[in-house]
Design a protein around this motif. Sequence first.
Motif, PDB file in Angstrom:
ATOM      1  N   GLN A 173      13.937  29.786   4.002  1.00  0.00           N
ATOM      2  CA  GLN A 173      13.440  30.196   5.318  1.00  0.00           C
ATOM      3  C   GLN A 173      14.466  31.127   5.962  1.00  0.00           C
ATOM      4  O   GLN A 173      15.655  30.814   6.016  1.00  0.00           O
ATOM      5  N   VAL A 174      13.974  32.254   6.438  1.00  0.00           N
ATOM      6  CA  VAL A 174      14.871  33.202   7.113  1.00  0.00           C
ATOM      7  C   VAL A 174      15.398  32.539   8.381  1.00  0.00           C
ATOM      8  O   VAL A 174      14.611  32.015   9.193  1.00  0.00           O
ATOM      9  N   PRO A 217      11.753  40.393   6.418  1.00  0.00           N
ATOM     10  CA  PRO A 217      10.741  39.569   7.085  1.00  0.00           C
ATOM     11  C   PRO A 217      11.307  38.890   8.336  1.00  0.00           C
ATOM     12  O   PRO A 217      12.508  38.710   8.466  1.00  0.00           O
ATOM     13  N   GLY A 218      10.401  38.506   9.229  1.00  0.00           N
ATOM     14  CA  GLY A 218      10.809  37.952  10.506  1.00  0.00           C
ATOM     15  C   GLY A 218      11.464  36.581  10.381  1.00  0.00           C
ATOM     16  O   GLY A 218      11.408  35.911   9.342  1.00  0.00           O
ATOM     17  N   VAL A 223      10.792  33.004   2.127  1.00  0.00           N
ATOM     18  CA  VAL A 223      11.022  34.071   1.145  1.00  0.00           C
ATOM     19  C   VAL A 223      11.678  33.468  -0.089  1.00  0.00           C
ATOM     20  O   VAL A 223      12.303  32.395  -0.027  1.00  0.00           O
ATOM     21  N   PRO A 224      11.558  34.120  -1.242  1.00  0.00           N
ATOM     22  CA  PRO A 224      12.223  33.604  -2.448  1.00  0.00           C
ATOM     23  C   PRO A 224      13.738  33.612  -2.298  1.00  0.00           C
ATOM     24  O   PRO A 224      14.308  34.414  -1.545  1.00  0.00           O
ATOM     25  N   ASN A 225      14.352  32.714  -3.027  1.00  0.00           N
ATOM     26  CA  ASN A 225      15.818  32.653  -3.023  1.00  0.00           C
ATOM     27  C   ASN A 225      16.392  33.977  -3.528  1.00  0.00           C
ATOM     28  O   ASN A 225      16.002  34.477  -4.574  1.00  0.00           O
ATOM     29  N   GLY A 226      17.313  34.538  -2.753  1.00  0.00           N
ATOM     30  CA  GLY A 226      17.913  35.809  -3.136  1.00  0.00           C
ATOM     31  C   GLY A 226      17.132  37.019  -2.674  1.00  0.00           C
ATOM     32  O   GLY A 226      17.467  38.150  -3.083  1.00  0.00           O
ATOM     33  N   TYR A 231      17.284  44.830   8.404  1.00  0.00           N
ATOM     34  CA  TYR A 231      17.441  44.720   9.857  1.00  0.00           C
ATOM     35  C   TYR A 231      17.728  46.103  10.437  1.00  0.00           C
ATOM     36  O   TYR A 231      18.218  47.015   9.749  1.00  0.00           O
ATOM     37  N   VAL A 232      17.420  46.264  11.721  1.00  0.00           N
ATOM     38  CA  VAL A 232      17.643  47.506  12.465  1.00  0.00           C
ATOM     39  C   VAL A 232      18.662  47.233  13.552  1.00  0.00           C
ATOM     40  O   VAL A 232      18.573  46.222  14.259  1.00  0.00           O
ATOM     41  N   VAL A 233      19.604  48.164  13.721  1.00  0.00           N
ATOM     42  CA  VAL A 233      20.703  47.999  14.664  1.00  0.00           C
ATOM     43  C   VAL A 233      20.568  49.008  15.794  1.00  0.00           C
ATOM     44  O   VAL A 233      20.115  50.150  15.593  1.00  0.00           O
TER      45      VAL A 233
END
Length: 258
Positions: A173-174, A217-218, A223-226, A231-233
Amino acid sequence: RPLGAERAWTESDVDDEGEQAPPPAARPKKRSPWTWPFVGLILLVLFALLGAWLVPMLTAGEDPSETATATRTTRSASPTTTSASPTQTQETQTQTQTRPETPETVQLNPVRFQGRPFDEVRAELESLGFEVDGQQVEDNAAEGTVLDIFPSGAVERGATIRVTYSEGPGTIQVPGGLTGQEEQQVREALLSAGLVPQKSGEEPSDEPAGTVLRIDPGEGSEVPNGATVSYVVSSGPEETTEPAETPTLPTTGPDSEG
């Protein structure tokens, strides 16, 4: 003339007086009733000592069990040819018991099985006479791929072989709370979760420069491991340029000329 008994002497009387009677003959001594039993006992002891001395010399180098069997056969009252068969059977059994069989082993090399499908490896090990214990673990390898076996090397037939194989990459999980954090903090959080951070760009924002504006992803996504998370800065507030002031020239009217 005095009176007295008179007896006419004869020659036999004279001879009897001149020779003394011979002494009575000596009686023969009686033998003890224990003489022959005692002699027989001595002979038995001698035979036993002689046998104890000869038997080790004659049976030197033979199996002790065979010697014991031969001794029992010799002491038997009526040894026959029929009794020899059970004795030989006992000797064969004794020799078999004293020679334990060496268990058969098979050389197992892990490299021979790694990367192959689990079902294929299990069938091969069972055909070699082993028991198989399959254990699934999360791994980036394809699902069902064998990763390792244990034990390896020379293994006795009938042993249990533990086969480790992949169940595919697990899901992660992110992490949440990343938006609004500094870029370095976001990268460390994603790496700790087993994800790969990737900066996808910058854009102006009211947030200070270097602040993460959004991720993909949010947050909270599975998501799969690895997996890679981009991201946007923020590049900071957008600079605005104020228009330059145009100088105003004084206007002269007709009245001013006069």
